[in-house]
Scaffold this motif. Structure first.
Motif, PDB file in Angstrom:
ATOM      1  N   GLU A  39       0.535  -1.366   0.326  1.00  0.00           N
ATOM      2  CA  GLU A  39      -0.376   0.171   0.252  1.00  0.00           C
ATOM      3  C   GLU A  39       0.950   1.197   0.068  1.00  0.00           C
ATOM      4  O   GLU A  39       0.741   2.054  -0.771  1.00  0.00           O
ATOM      5  CB  GLU A  39      -1.258  -0.145   1.539  1.00  0.00           C
ATOM      6  N   SER A  40       1.883   1.071   1.159  1.00  0.00           N
ATOM      7  CA  SER A  40       2.465   2.141   1.035  1.00  0.00           C
ATOM      8  C   SER A  40       3.391   2.738  -0.427  1.00  0.00           C
ATOM      9  O   SER A  40       4.053   3.312  -1.309  1.00  0.00           O
ATOM     10  CB  SER A  40       3.615   2.122   2.156  1.00  0.00           C
ATOM     11  N   ALA A  41       4.005   1.897  -1.052  1.00  0.00           N
ATOM     12  CA  ALA A  41       4.881   1.789  -2.114  1.00  0.00           C
ATOM     13  C   ALA A  41       3.875   2.052  -3.488  1.00  0.00           C
ATOM     14  O   ALA A  41       4.456   2.568  -4.515  1.00  0.00           O
ATOM     15  CB  ALA A  41       6.067   0.271  -2.209  1.00  0.00           C
ATOM     16  N   ARG A  42       2.851   2.256  -3.340  1.00  0.00           N
ATOM     17  CA  ARG A  42       1.982   2.450  -4.513  1.00  0.00           C
ATOM     18  C   ARG A  42       1.440   3.181  -4.257  1.00  0.00           C
ATOM     19  O   ARG A  42       1.774   4.113  -5.134  1.00  0.00           O
ATOM     20  CB  ARG A  42       0.575   1.329  -4.265  1.00  0.00           C
ATOM     21  N   ARG A  43       1.537   3.958  -2.884  1.00  0.00           N
ATOM     22  CA  ARG A  43       0.733   5.820  -3.499  1.00  0.00           C
ATOM     23  C   ARG A  43       2.356   6.608  -3.643  1.00  0.00           C
ATOM     24  O   ARG A  43       2.011   7.587  -4.388  1.00  0.00           O
ATOM     25  CB  ARG A  43       0.320   5.913  -1.605  1.00  0.00           C
ATOM     26  N   GLU A  44       3.482   6.342  -2.914  1.00  0.00           N
ATOM     27  CA  GLU A  44       4.871   6.527  -2.588  1.00  0.00           C
ATOM     28  C   GLU A  44       5.099   7.274  -4.731  1.00  0.00           C
ATOM     29  O   GLU A  44       5.407   7.638  -5.597  1.00  0.00           O
ATOM     30  CB  GLU A  44       5.715   6.058  -2.679  1.00  0.00           C
ATOM     31  N   ALA A  45       4.944   5.296  -5.257  1.00  0.00           N
ATOM     32  CA  ALA A  45       4.487   5.217  -6.967  1.00  0.00           C
ATOM     33  C   ALA A  45       3.759   5.563  -7.749  1.00  0.00           C
ATOM     34  O   ALA A  45       3.852   6.965  -8.366  1.00  0.00           O
ATOM     35  CB  ALA A  45       4.628   3.700  -7.250  1.00  0.00           C
ATOM     36  N   LEU A  46       2.637   6.172  -7.231  1.00  0.00           N
ATOM     37  CA  LEU A  46       1.742   7.192  -8.016  1.00  0.00           C
ATOM     38  C   LEU A  46       2.007   8.577  -7.580  1.00  0.00           C
ATOM     39  O   LEU A  46       1.941   9.459  -9.099  1.00  0.00           O
ATOM     40  CB  LEU A  46       0.192   7.119  -7.551  1.00  0.00           C
ATOM     41  N   ALA A  47       2.380   9.137  -6.436  1.00  0.00           N
ATOM     42  CA  ALA A  47       3.097  10.370  -6.513  1.00  0.00           C
ATOM     43  C   ALA A  47       4.127  11.087  -6.976  1.00  0.00           C
ATOM     44  O   ALA A  47       4.079  12.144  -8.075  1.00  0.00           O
ATOM     45  CB  ALA A  47       2.572  10.466  -4.949  1.00  0.00           C
ATOM     46  N   ALA A  48       4.446   9.680  -7.090  1.00  0.00           N
ATOM     47  CA  ALA A  48       6.311  10.265  -7.768  1.00  0.00           C
ATOM     48  C   ALA A  48       6.266   9.845  -9.396  1.00  0.00           C
ATOM     49  O   ALA A  48       6.785  11.120 -10.001  1.00  0.00           O
ATOM     50  CB  ALA A  48       7.321   9.413  -7.594  1.00  0.00           C
ATOM     51  N   PHE A  49       5.888   9.103  -9.990  1.00  0.00           N
ATOM     52  CA  PHE A  49       5.642   8.920 -11.326  1.00  0.00           C
ATOM     53  C   PHE A  49       4.060   8.946 -12.015  1.00  0.00           C
ATOM     54  O   PHE A  49       3.677   8.140 -13.497  1.00  0.00           O
ATOM     55  CB  PHE A  49       6.306   7.681 -11.620  1.00  0.00           C
ATOM     56  N   GLY A  50       3.440   9.108 -11.722  1.00  0.00           N
ATOM     57  CA  GLY A  50       1.982   8.949 -12.083  1.00  0.00           C
ATOM     58  C   GLY A  50       1.349   7.249 -12.225  1.00  0.00           C
ATOM     59  O   GLY A  50       0.539   7.202 -12.785  1.00  0.00           O
ATOM     60  N   ASP A  51       2.301   6.433 -11.488  1.00  0.00           N
ATOM     61  CA  ASP A  51       1.597   4.898 -11.794  1.00  0.00           C
ATOM     62  C   ASP A  51       2.275   3.777 -10.621  1.00  0.00           C
ATOM     63  O   ASP A  51       3.562   4.270 -10.633  1.00  0.00           O
ATOM     64  CB  ASP A  51       2.843   4.540 -12.791  1.00  0.00           C
TER      65      ASP A  51
END
Length: 641
Positions: free
Chosen positions: A182-194
């Motif tokens: 969950e945390s990795a997905r939030r960070e990935a979405l915020a940084a790369f839009g994916d």
């Protein structure tokens, strides 16, 4: 022909590109967000165009605004630097469709390597060795759990669409996997839009070695040797050096040739970096390819004598590679450290605020500074906390290390936390001096690199006090310059001259009685900025100011049970509700600063009484986040991770 170049980035890389472009006779256009209007890169460019927001998504990640700025400024090319849109295939495609030249690879190559799962399959076909992992399209927690069980813990979660440590989580046990996803997905979405992820076996004590490659439009491709980037915190690099210590020529050649095969497999053009994990046996495994210039490119420039930004620009305008593989030089050794606005004593939490003191020394032989800030700048919580890079090179590693130590000692940073002292300790650590490196270096040597704070000695207070007196601004105390009241002599009728000072440094205080007529304070390199004296001492730079007991007594204190924000940032998740009972270690809130998430956890059991912020709210360091009534009436604290 490129005549006017828009730089779709900020900070030190924007300044670096401006200098090279100007030397090649190319005009430059800077873009800037609402918080960057006075930034250094804006002042150095030939022209500057405003972007409408502060957050990355509203400014440097807004493709429409960037293309509009390029058209309005008359730019015929765009350099994306690194980070932001530099590895975004949609942006590369949009630039091409707008009739502009992107200083970077084609969209197809970015796409091929931007999806790390697909990239792994391509690399396997090209004969590049891979770390065991799961790169499937099923992104459910159950799929990751099955893969982790098959591979064996520990495992590493990574963002499929980007790098730089964003969205990267080490998972030691099965019961930690869901929260990490969950945390990795939030960070990935915020940084790369994916928010897509992949999973790999986490190798114990590997080295991180990367190969710099360049390819032109004619099918030529070369490697410019390797860099060791093993020393990292939060999976982000802190120090890089070239060549990698102890790497023998046959292994260098094997890794270089594998990197070239990988680049050719995707029709690559321009600068790129193949990142590998290297184990103690000399086996190497493909991690990812960064389809852009790297932060650490200066060490490659130092050992080859080449300007990599110039190579990028020449290749973008259709020229062939300037050198063949046999002509690439390899001379001496180079080391770079990244100077960050962060607090190493608190798990490297990013810092923001005003850069009250920033002094760069004049570089000597074999020394270089790439920075994008100036004294007085505001360091924003919205962007990466990199202040600049200090680079040294020499005939051998030891000469380089000494030159870098000299450069770092003469660099002063104050007003916000920085990792300057940490870097000095790192460069002097016996294991680093011996070249004994792996990705767990900082954790292994944490006791020496991150020592517990100790009370400042009397020698510090005495010297700080004498410097404080010597640098007090002149203030007229009498209309009569001959009057004893017009002087800061500490005159006392019937007693010795004595100046009294009550000073504060952090949470430490000292009352001093000094003789103003004594010998001047020895040179410490102390610098006064207004009411604050910045004092270099034992690798650190301390902020010293007068202590006002009355003002301190009247200052606002946190209520019993209050948990405060450890940094400036925004609240991305609130995980508890008023009245909820929590156990020690329970995550209470998740804060985001400079593209990284940080969980605030209770260090003991208790009951949540009140929340003062909600999701999406901005908080400043020290802000009261919530009130937690501890079980048994003990005073609470928070754990930040």
């Amino acid at each position: 022909m490129i005549q006017r170049l828009l730089i779709a980035n900020r900070g030190e890389i924007a300044c670096r590109i401006i200098r090279t472009a100007r030397a090649m006779g190319i005009a430059t256009v800077a873009v800037y967000s609402t918080v960057d209007r006075r930034a250094r890169h804006v002042q150095e460019a030939d022209m500057a165009m405003a972007l409408s927001g502060a957050r990355p998504s509203e400014s440097y990640l807004d493709m429409t605004q960037l293309l509009d700025a390029a058209r309005a400024s008359g730019a015929d090319a765009i350099h994306p630097g690194y980070g932001f849109l530099s590895e975004n295939p949609a942006f590369a495609r949009a630039v091409a469709e707008a009739g502009l030249t992107l200083i970077g690879p084609p969209a197809s190559a970015i796409e091929a390597m931007g999806d790390k799962a697909a990239a792994k399959a391509l690399m396997a076909q090209a004969g590049v060795p891979l770390v065991p992992g799961y790169h499937g399209t099923d992104q459910s927690p159950a799929a990751f759990a099955r893969a982790a069980e098959q591979i064996g813990f520990p495992v590493l979660l990574k963002a499929s669409a980007g790098g730089g440590g964003k969205g990267m989580k080490i998972v030691e046990r099965a019961d930690e996997l869901t929260a990490a996803i969950e945390s990795a997905r939030r960070e990935a979405l915020a940084a790369f839009g994916d928010d897509r992820l992949l999973l790999e076996k986490y190798l114990i004590r590997p080295r991180h070695v990367e190969i710099q490659i360049f390819a032109d439009h004619r099918g030529n491709c070369v490697y410019l040797h390797e860099r060791d980037c093993s020393i990292q915190r939060r999976h982000q690099k802190v120090l890089e050096e070239a060549p990698a210590p102890g790497l023998e020529p046959p292994l260098r050649q094997a890794m270089g040739q594998a990197a070239v095969r990988a680049a050719r497999a995707i029709g690559y053009v321009g600068a790129g970096t193949l990142e590998f994990l290297l184990d103690a046996r000399g086996d190497f495994y493909f991690m990812e390819m960064n389809t852009r210039l790297q932060v650490e490119h200066p060490v490659t420039e130092a050992i080859t004598g080449l300007d990599l930004v110039e190579w990028q620009l020449r290749i973008a305008r259709g020229e062939p590679l300037p050198l063949t593989q046999q002509q690439i030089p390899l001379q001496g050794h180079a080391i770079e450290v990244r100077l960050y606005a962060e607090d190493p004593d608190h798990d490297f939490l990013p810092a923001s605020g005003q850069l009250q003191l920033y002094r760069e020394p004049l570089p000597g032989p074999g020394q270089r500074i790439d920075s994008g800030v100036r004294e007085g700048d505001e360091i924003s919580p919205w962007y990466d906390p990199l202040l600049g890079k200090l680079i040294a090179w020499g005939n051998d590693r030891e000469q380089t290390r000494q030159r870098l130590l000299d450069l770092l000692r003469r660099t002063l940073v104050g007003g916000i936390h920085s990792n300057r002292g940490f870097l000095l300790r790192l460069l002097q650590h016996p294991a680093f001096t011996a070249g004994s490196l792996d990705t767990g270096f900082i954790a292994q040597h944490a006791a020496e690199l991150l020592p517990e704070p100790t009370p400042l000695p009397e020698e510090f207070w005495e010297q700080a006090g004498r410097h404080f007196l010597a640098t007090l601004p002149d203030e007229p105390r009498s209309d009569d310059p001959a009057s004893p009241w017009a002087r800061r002599s500490g005159l006392r009728l019937g007693g010795p001259a004595t100046a009294r000072l009550h000073l504060q440094c952090g949470d430490q205080q000292r009352r001093l009685y000094l003789d103003p007529e004594s010998e001047p304070a020895p040179s410490l390199g102390a610098v006064r900025r207004g009411e604050v004296l910045f004092v270099p001492w034992q690798h650190q730079i301390y902020s010293v100011r007068r202590h006002d007991p009355l003002a301190a007594a009247g200052s606002h204190a946190l209520p019993e049970g209050g948990l405060s924000a450890p940094m400036n940032g925004s609240v991305v998740r609130v995980l508890v509700q008023p009245g909820q009972q929590v156990e020690a270690g329970t995550a209470l809130m998740v804060l985001e600063a400079m593209k990284m998430e940080h969980s605030v956890r209770a260090d003991r059991s208790g009951t949540v009484r009140q929340l003062f912020f909600g999701e999406g709210d901005m908080v400043t360091e020290g802000s009261l986040l919530l009130e937690l009534e501890p079980a048994g009436g003990d005073s609470p604290a928070a754990i930040i991770e």
